[in-house]
Scaffold this motif. Structure first.
Motif, PDB file in Angstrom:
ATOM      1  N   LEU A  71     -92.399  50.701  53.899  1.00 35.59           N
ATOM      2  CA  LEU A  71     -91.707  51.890  54.392  1.00 35.59           C
ATOM      3  C   LEU A  71     -92.057  52.202  55.843  1.00 35.59           C
ATOM      4  O   LEU A  71     -91.282  52.868  56.538  1.00 35.59           O
ATOM      5  CB  LEU A  71     -92.042  53.102  53.512  1.00 35.59           C
ATOM      6  N   ALA A  72     -93.210  51.751  56.300  1.00 36.99           N
ATOM      7  CA  ALA A  72     -93.647  52.083  57.653  1.00 36.99           C
ATOM      8  C   ALA A  72     -92.981  51.231  58.720  1.00 36.99           C
ATOM      9  O   ALA A  72     -93.039  51.567  59.903  1.00 36.99           O
ATOM     10  CB  ALA A  72     -95.161  51.954  57.764  1.00 36.99           C
ATOM     11  N   ALA A  73     -92.337  50.140  58.330  1.00 37.23           N
ATOM     12  CA  ALA A  73     -91.672  49.278  59.309  1.00 37.23           C
ATOM     13  C   ALA A  73     -90.460  49.986  59.904  1.00 37.23           C
ATOM     14  O   ALA A  73     -89.889  50.884  59.278  1.00 37.23           O
ATOM     15  CB  ALA A  73     -91.250  47.970  58.651  1.00 37.23           C
ATOM     16  N   PRO A  74     -90.025  49.592  61.102  1.00 41.30           N
ATOM     17  CA  PRO A  74     -88.903  50.286  61.751  1.00 41.30           C
ATOM     18  C   PRO A  74     -87.581  50.178  60.993  1.00 41.30           C
ATOM     19  O   PRO A  74     -86.806  51.133  60.958  1.00 41.30           O
ATOM     20  CB  PRO A  74     -88.805  49.596  63.114  1.00 41.30           C
ATOM     21  N   HIS A  75     -87.292  49.021  60.408  1.00 38.21           N
ATOM     22  CA  HIS A  75     -86.039  48.794  59.672  1.00 38.21           C
ATOM     23  C   HIS A  75     -84.826  49.213  60.497  1.00 38.21           C
ATOM     24  O   HIS A  75     -84.033  50.071  60.096  1.00 38.21           O
ATOM     25  CB  HIS A  75     -86.058  49.537  58.331  1.00 38.21           C
ATOM     26  N   TYR A 133     -94.173  57.361  60.468  1.00 35.01           N
ATOM     27  CA  TYR A 133     -93.944  58.356  61.517  1.00 35.01           C
ATOM     28  C   TYR A 133     -95.081  58.297  62.531  1.00 35.01           C
ATOM     29  O   TYR A 133     -96.255  58.330  62.163  1.00 35.01           O
ATOM     30  CB  TYR A 133     -93.846  59.764  60.918  1.00 35.01           C
ATOM     31  N   GLN A 134     -94.726  58.223  63.789  1.00 33.20           N
ATOM     32  CA  GLN A 134     -95.727  58.170  64.847  1.00 33.20           C
ATOM     33  C   GLN A 134     -96.177  59.565  65.273  1.00 33.20           C
ATOM     34  O   GLN A 134     -97.209  59.709  65.914  1.00 33.20           O
ATOM     35  CB  GLN A 134     -95.166  57.416  66.050  1.00 33.20           C
ATOM     36  N   SER A 135     -95.405  60.576  64.913  1.00 33.65           N
ATOM     37  CA  SER A 135     -95.727  61.955  65.272  1.00 33.65           C
ATOM     38  C   SER A 135     -95.805  62.796  64.010  1.00 33.65           C
ATOM     39  O   SER A 135     -94.844  62.849  63.226  1.00 33.65           O
ATOM     40  CB  SER A 135     -94.656  62.528  66.213  1.00 33.65           C
ATOM     41  N   ILE A 136     -96.943  63.458  63.795  1.00 34.12           N
ATOM     42  CA  ILE A 136     -97.077  64.319  62.626  1.00 34.12           C
ATOM     43  C   ILE A 136     -96.128  65.511  62.718  1.00 34.12           C
ATOM     44  O   ILE A 136     -95.641  66.018  61.702  1.00 34.12           O
ATOM     45  CB  ILE A 136     -98.539  64.784  62.446  1.00 34.12           C
ATOM     46  N   GLY A 137     -95.825  65.929  63.953  1.00 31.58           N
ATOM     47  CA  GLY A 137     -94.886  67.027  64.127  1.00 31.58           C
ATOM     48  C   GLY A 137     -93.489  66.651  63.675  1.00 31.58           C
ATOM     49  O   GLY A 137     -92.808  67.432  62.999  1.00 31.58           O
ATOM     50  N   SER A 138     -93.049  65.442  64.019  1.00 33.97           N
ATOM     51  CA  SER A 138     -91.725  64.969  63.595  1.00 33.97           C
ATOM     52  C   SER A 138     -91.668  64.835  62.081  1.00 33.97           C
ATOM     53  O   SER A 138     -90.669  65.197  61.442  1.00 33.97           O
ATOM     54  CB  SER A 138     -91.406  63.630  64.249  1.00 33.97           C
ATOM     55  N   PHE A 139     -92.741  64.309  61.496  1.00 35.55           N
ATOM     56  CA  PHE A 139     -92.792  64.166  60.042  1.00 35.55           C
ATOM     57  C   PHE A 139     -92.704  65.527  59.359  1.00 35.55           C
ATOM     58  O   PHE A 139     -91.925  65.721  58.415  1.00 35.55           O
ATOM     59  CB  PHE A 139     -94.066  63.456  59.617  1.00 35.55           C
ATOM     60  N   THR A 140     -93.502  66.487  59.833  1.00 34.66           N
ATOM     61  CA  THR A 140     -93.528  67.809  59.211  1.00 34.66           C
ATOM     62  C   THR A 140     -92.163  68.484  59.309  1.00 34.66           C
ATOM     63  O   THR A 140     -91.687  69.100  58.344  1.00 34.66           O
ATOM     64  CB  THR A 140     -94.606  68.693  59.860  1.00 34.66           C
TER      65      THR A 140
END
Length: 276
Positions: free
Chosen positions: A33-37, A97-104
């Protein structure tokens, strides 16, 4: 060389080949799931153009590759938050997700609550069964009713006895975010209370159903799955009188139920008795 048949109607053999490509793509996504795809890479793996791949992926799954990927990531995030002690930052990293803010931000928009509050929700619901809340009070009747008739697909080997079905009415093509209607059905028929459309498509809204054994835990409803899960989906025109839904087992091309709105709704009607 990519294949692009944008004008020709696909043959049965072509549809089978496309479905196999989608199955392989979804399996690859689930595996990492972490891959860019990226769309370009997904299309190239089957020697299709991006436009053609995007179109038949949507045909077979009901949503776009990007939205399907995001739904799978949010589903895994819910699982990790519910069943592990991983931090929100760790969960964000694990699903790409590289940014926790984007994930949240994304999690809150699609699940209906923040990661931290989702974990609190799961803790509140732990040990409670689907029938522990006051389901009669939870069946709000203050909005326009939409009748739903339920049946079980042939070969599933189950009827509706001893099950609780949750029907969500969404203004989007995926079961994510907030609800514009909600119903709890025990048996073969029930009512969804439908509010005014909130999305950009007032002419049609999507129905998604999750059905679980009455003995299942409320955490299964929050996370979006569990043993014995049956699902269905359909659509209803704004102003329509009812819908017929056929319950079936989940398949690999079914987008997961990301929204935790039904569980959030039921928490308000949960008794204060001891957990079992």
């Amino acid at each position: 060389m990519s294949v692009d048949q944008t004008t020709a109607r696909p043959t049965a053999q072509g549809l089978s080949a496309q479905r196999e490509t989608v199955l392989l793509t979804v399996a690859a996504i689930r595996e990492d799931l972490a891959a860019p795809h990226l769309l370009a890479d997904m299309a190239a793996s089957g020697f299709y153009s991006q436009f053609h791949f995007h179109r038949f992926f949507t045909r077979h799954t009901g949503t776009t590759p990007g939205r399907f990927l995001t739904a799978l990531r949010m589903q895994e995030a819910k699982r990790l938050l519910a069943h592990t002690s991983a931090t929100v930052m760790s969960v964000s990293d694990q699903i790409g997700y590289q940014s926790i803010g984007s994930f949240t931000t994304q999690f809150t928009r699609l699940v209906g609550t923040s990661p931290g509050r989702f974990r609190e929700l799961v803790d509140t619901l732990a040990g409670h069964r689907l029938t522990d809340p006051d389901l009669d009070r939870a069946r709000s009747a203050d909005q326009r009713p939409l009748d739903c008739s339920l049946s079980v697909a042939e070969g599933v080997g189950s009827d509706l006895t001893g099950r609780v079905s949750f029907v969500g009415l969404f203004d989007a093509g995926l079961p994510q975010g907030g609800l514009s209607g909600f119903g709890i059905v025990q048996g073969s028929s029930g009512t969804v209370t439908a509010g005014a459309p909130a999305g950009p498509r007032p002419g049609q809204r999507e129905l998604f159903l999750m059905s679980l054994p009455a003995s299942a835990g409320l955490t299964d409803l929050a996370v979006g799955g569990g043993e014995g899960l049956l699902v269905s989906r359909g659509h209803v025109a704004d102003g329509g009188e009812g819908a017929d839904l056929t319950l079936r087992e989940t398949g690999p091309l079914d987008p997961p139920v990301v929204s935790a709105a039904p569980a959030l709704h039921l928490r308000s009607f949960l008794g204060r008795g001891p957990r079992r």
